[in-house]
Design a protein around this motif. Structure first.
Motif, PDB file in Angstrom:
ATOM      1  N   GLU A 188      25.983  18.444  65.296  1.00 38.09           N
ATOM      2  CA  GLU A 188      25.384  19.844  64.616  1.00 38.09           C
ATOM      3  C   GLU A 188      26.222  20.892  65.163  1.00 38.09           C
ATOM      4  N   PHE A 189      26.623  20.756  66.350  1.00 43.42           N
ATOM      5  CA  PHE A 189      27.292  21.952  67.337  1.00 43.42           C
ATOM      6  C   PHE A 189      28.890  22.002  66.619  1.00 43.42           C
ATOM      7  N   GLY A 190      29.277  20.725  66.218  1.00 46.28           N
ATOM      8  CA  GLY A 190      30.730  20.854  65.923  1.00 46.28           C
ATOM      9  C   GLY A 190      30.495  21.217  64.196  1.00 46.28           C
ATOM     10  N   LYS A 191      29.598  20.909  63.367  1.00 46.75           N
ATOM     11  CA  LYS A 191      29.632  21.503  62.133  1.00 46.75           C
ATOM     12  C   LYS A 191      29.626  23.037  62.148  1.00 46.75           C
ATOM     13  N   LYS A 192      28.407  23.520  63.079  1.00 55.95           N
ATOM     14  CA  LYS A 192      28.491  24.921  63.105  1.00 55.95           C
ATOM     15  C   LYS A 192      29.963  25.608  63.211  1.00 55.95           C
ATOM     16  N   ILE A 193      30.750  24.928  64.181  1.00 50.71           N
ATOM     17  CA  ILE A 193      32.103  25.625  64.522  1.00 50.71           C
ATOM     18  C   ILE A 193      32.940  25.484  63.118  1.00 50.71           C
ATOM     19  N   ALA A 194      32.797  24.331  62.697  1.00 51.49           N
ATOM     20  CA  ALA A 194      33.583  24.100  61.299  1.00 51.49           C
ATOM     21  C   ALA A 194      33.221  25.020  60.175  1.00 51.49           C
ATOM     22  N   GLU A 195      31.800  25.032  60.073  1.00 53.45           N
ATOM     23  CA  GLU A 195      31.291  26.332  59.087  1.00 53.45           C
ATOM     24  C   GLU A 195      31.961  27.632  59.388  1.00 53.45           C
ATOM     25  N   LEU A 196      31.719  28.002  60.676  1.00 59.03           N
ATOM     26  CA  LEU A 196      32.307  29.447  60.873  1.00 59.03           C
ATOM     27  C   LEU A 196      33.854  29.553  60.465  1.00 59.03           C
ATOM     28  N   LYS A 197      34.528  28.465  60.902  1.00 59.73           N
ATOM     29  CA  LYS A 197      35.954  28.422  60.367  1.00 59.73           C
ATOM     30  C   LYS A 197      36.089  29.044  59.260  1.00 59.73           C
ATOM     31  N   LYS A 198      35.075  28.181  58.364  1.00 61.45           N
ATOM     32  CA  LYS A 198      35.225  28.210  56.706  1.00 61.45           C
ATOM     33  C   LYS A 198      34.724  29.602  56.141  1.00 61.45           C
ATOM     34  N   ARG A 199      33.730  30.162  56.966  1.00 61.24           N
ATOM     35  CA  ARG A 199      32.899  31.283  56.326  1.00 61.24           C
ATOM     36  C   ARG A 199      33.487  32.629  56.656  1.00 61.24           C
ATOM     37  N   VAL A 200      33.923  32.784  58.005  1.00 58.59           N
ATOM     38  CA  VAL A 200      34.330  34.051  58.605  1.00 58.59           C
ATOM     39  C   VAL A 200      35.713  34.444  58.147  1.00 58.59           C
ATOM     40  N   LYS A 201      35.759  35.251  57.213  1.00 58.52           N
ATOM     41  CA  LYS A 201      37.066  35.391  56.673  1.00 58.52           C
ATOM     42  C   LYS A 201      38.224  35.991  57.524  1.00 58.52           C
ATOM     43  N   ASN A 202      37.998  36.624  58.656  1.00 54.69           N
ATOM     44  CA  ASN A 202      39.237  36.974  59.594  1.00 54.69           C
ATOM     45  C   ASN A 202      39.137  35.931  60.805  1.00 54.69           C
ATOM     46  N   ILE A 203      38.736  34.918  60.581  1.00 51.39           N
ATOM     47  CA  ILE A 203      38.501  33.994  61.882  1.00 51.39           C
ATOM     48  C   ILE A 203      39.999  33.631  62.578  1.00 51.39           C
ATOM     49  N   ASP A 204      40.917  33.615  61.532  1.00 50.45           N
ATOM     50  CA  ASP A 204      42.118  33.441  62.145  1.00 50.45           C
ATOM     51  C   ASP A 204      42.734  34.536  62.981  1.00 50.45           C
ATOM     52  N   LYS A 205      42.204  35.598  63.104  1.00 50.76           N
ATOM     53  CA  LYS A 205      42.628  36.767  63.970  1.00 50.76           C
ATOM     54  C   LYS A 205      42.065  36.457  65.318  1.00 50.76           C
ATOM     55  N   ALA A 206      41.244  35.287  65.652  1.00 53.60           N
ATOM     56  CA  ALA A 206      40.804  35.333  66.927  1.00 53.60           C
ATOM     57  C   ALA A 206      40.772  33.855  67.439  1.00 53.60           C
ATOM     58  N   VAL A 207      40.812  33.693  68.525  1.00 49.65           N
ATOM     59  CA  VAL A 207      40.406  32.402  69.164  1.00 49.65           C
ATOM     60  C   VAL A 207      38.966  31.937  69.148  1.00 49.65           C
ATOM     61  N   ILE A 208      38.774  30.687  68.594  1.00 52.86           N
ATOM     62  CA  ILE A 208      37.077  30.439  68.813  1.00 52.86           C
ATOM     63  C   ILE A 208      37.119  29.672  70.152  1.00 52.86           C
ATOM     64  N   SER A 209      36.078  30.034  71.013  1.00 54.34           N
ATOM     65  CA  SER A 209      35.729  29.501  72.067  1.00 54.34           C
ATOM     66  C   SER A 209      34.330  28.881  72.085  1.00 54.34           C
ATOM     67  N   VAL A 210      34.065  27.873  72.924  1.00 57.63           N
ATOM     68  CA  VAL A 210      32.749  27.308  73.043  1.00 57.63           C
ATOM     69  C   VAL A 210      32.287  27.437  74.377  1.00 57.63           C
ATOM     70  N   HIS A 211      30.907  27.610  74.616  1.00 54.79           N
ATOM     71  CA  HIS A 211      30.215  27.627  76.069  1.00 54.79           C
ATOM     72  C   HIS A 211      29.046  27.158  75.954  1.00 54.79           C
TER      73      HIS A 211
END
Ligand code: KIV
Ligand code: ZN
Length: 527
Positions: A188-211
């Motif tokens: 579920e958590f992995g899918k959330k990250i994958a979906e954010l990568k798809k949906r957030v249009k400026n996501i390539d401008k930032a590093v995604i972190s998990v905590h």
């Protein structure tokens, strides 16, 4: 940057220090930060500067002395961000880490007041604006800004995507997706990250972190699922310490990536041979004992008990070992010091164990070492680690044990006399108890006119043998907060008295440091 490199963001000194009972003083934090830098952690979250003068000071000293990126936490408001910026000022590489709550649970719980909006949807918009404004404000101080969406694990995905997009729009260079309550499943958590990568249009401008938190024992699995789906920073702590059940454990993540490089191409730059020293140092300073069967750093992690296993390992280590103890810094070469070891020998061994000592600190520990070596023929690494915690980093002790006399036996009533020094004052009292330890605690209570609730009491021997140092760990409660104390001695009754006083000292220090703050500010409030 290489897209397979995983940034290790260590939050032992911030989230880790939020472990129940753990509280580190400034000099212990600085020592741990040096060790984290030696292990080549990419980012050290050194504390939450607005939360107390001591937290501010710890972040400031680490920023001034430790050479890696130093982060300071702040809520999404100007006062917190300014405090973080001020504390981080001396650091050549600094990061402001600001966060807002995004799940409905948190929004309704923390932003209930109408001034944040009357309906949930108005409140959600307020959070987006606050997140955007706080990142913009943080950017006026530093380029490197991290934004966290607290309780992202339970946050509605579309809304989370909107908040993250706003934070990146404002200039966040890292966006952190915490599973604050340790609620999610890896898939579920992995899918959330994958979906954010798809949906957030400026996501390539930032590093995604998990905590990820470990309430269901899934923090490491969730963190790994995060990277398999696009995260490139992991937030973790040494020994997995942290709020409640703790955070993802640094050593487990790092070694999982290293051992399974046949399976995943991600890697970290962590110097894995420093893992064991880091684990031991954090455990000695926080008083949080590592469970024997803990992966990577537990006492049993590399011991083989059954005959079949022992035989297999002797023939070929690969039979039952997927990594070597040496790869995490557990050395077979056990150097033992003793009465005839000089200052140089002691200094060299302590440096090998990761401690950075000033001349004055070396003097203190050398004195304690010679006293110990008189009582005990062989002084082992673990003895030295506890001496470091006990002798070198003690600061501003309010109460010190001056004298202790105890009588007990199978047919007498246990009784104790204690003399405690506090500044210029001396307090002396005698008391009886159910046993010698109880008598000592009663005498201390009487002398200081207190009555503390002892939540837990543990005795263990630091190393083996009849003359081993005894370590007593105690936890006392004061209202909402508990305090851990540690005492060591070859005499466990004396260690008990010292550990009780050490917990009382931590309580006093906490009350002093938080007095001004409690008068001015309520940290439970959102903004
Ligand atoms: O668990 C959490 O959400 C946190 C944030 C402040 C990042 O610790
Ligand atoms: Zn956390």
């Amino acid at each position: 940057m290489d897209s397979n490199r995983i940034i290790i963001f260590d939050t032992t000194l911030r989230d880790g220090e939020q472990s129940p009972g753990a509280s580190l003083n400034v000099s212990e934090k600085v020592e741990i930060a040096h060790q984290l830098a030696r292990m080549k952690v990419d980012v050290i979250e050194a504390g939450f500067p607005i939360s107390s003068p001591a937290q501010f000071e710890a972040v400031r000293r680490i920023a001034a002395e430790v050479d890696t990126t130093i982060a300071g936490l702040s809520r999404a408001n100007e006062k917190d961000i300014k405090a973080a910026a001020d504390a981080l000022h001396p650091a050549p590489k600094k990061r402001i880490h600001t966060f807002s709550s995004t799940s409905d649970f948190h929004i309704l719980g923390k932003f209930g007041h109408d001034r944040y909006g009357k309906s949930l949807s108005e409140k959600r918009n307020t959070i987006i604006k606050m997140s955007y404004d706080s990142v913009k404000y943080a950017k006026t101080f530093v380029d490197d800004v991290e934004f966290s969406a607290e309780d992202a694990g339970r946050t509605d995905l579309s809304y989370l995507a909107e908040v993250i997009e706003a934070a990146i729009e404002a200039g966040a260079t890292t966006v952190n997706i915490p599973d604050t309550t340790g609620y999610t499943f890896p898939s579920e958590f992995g899918k959330k990250i994958a979906e954010l990568k798809k949906r957030v249009k400026n996501i390539d401008k930032a590093v995604i972190s998990v905590h990820c938190h470990d309430d269901l024992g899934l923090a490491v699995a969730n963190s790994l699922a995060g990277i398999e789906n696009g995260a490139r920073q992991i937030e973790c702590t040494v020994n997995g310490i942290g709020e409640r059940a703790g955070n993802a454990s640094l050593e487990e993540i790092v070694m999982a990536l290293r051992v399974r490089k046949d399976l995943v191409e991600y890697y970290t730059d962590i110097l894995t041979t420093e893992i064991y020293n880091s684990s031991k140092m954090v455990s000695a300073f926080t008083g949080i004992v590592v469970q024997r069967n803990k992966a990577i750093v537990g006492d049993n992690a590399f011991s083989h008990e059954s005959g079949i296993h022992q035989d297999g390992v002797l023939k070929n280590r690969d039979t039952y070992e997927i990594m070597t103890p040496e790869s995490v810094g557990i050395s077979k070469n056990k150097i033992v010091l003793g009465r005839h070891s000089g200052r140089h020998g002691l200094k060299a061994r302590l440096e090998y164990l990761g401690y950075k000592l000033s001349e004055e600190e070396l003097d203190n520990v050398y004195e304690a070492f010679t006293e110990l070596a008189d009582k005990k023929k062989e002084v082992f690494d673990d003895d030295l680690r506890v001496l470091m915690g006990d002798e070198v980093h003690k600061t501003d002790e309010v109460f010190e044990l001056e004298y202790l006399q105890v009588q007990s036996g199978s047919s007498s009533i246990p009784n104790a006399v204690v003399k405690i020094k506090s500044g210029e004052e001396m307090y002396e009292e005698a008391a009886i108890g159910d046993g010698p330890v109880d008598a000592v605690f009663n005498a201390i209570d009487k002398a200081l006119n207190i009555n503390s609730e002892v939540e837990s009491y543990q005795v263990r021997s630091v190393t083996s043998g009849r003359e081993a140092l005894g370590e007593v760990l105690i936890r006392i409660r004061n209202g909402e907060k508990s305090f851990m104390g540690r005492g060591i001695s070859t005499d466990i009754i004396e260690a008990s008295a010292k550990s009780y006083l050490s917990a009382l000292n931590k309580k006093e220090r906490y009350l002093k440091e938080n007095k001004d703050l409690n008068e001015k500010e309520d940290l439970s409030q959102a903004i």
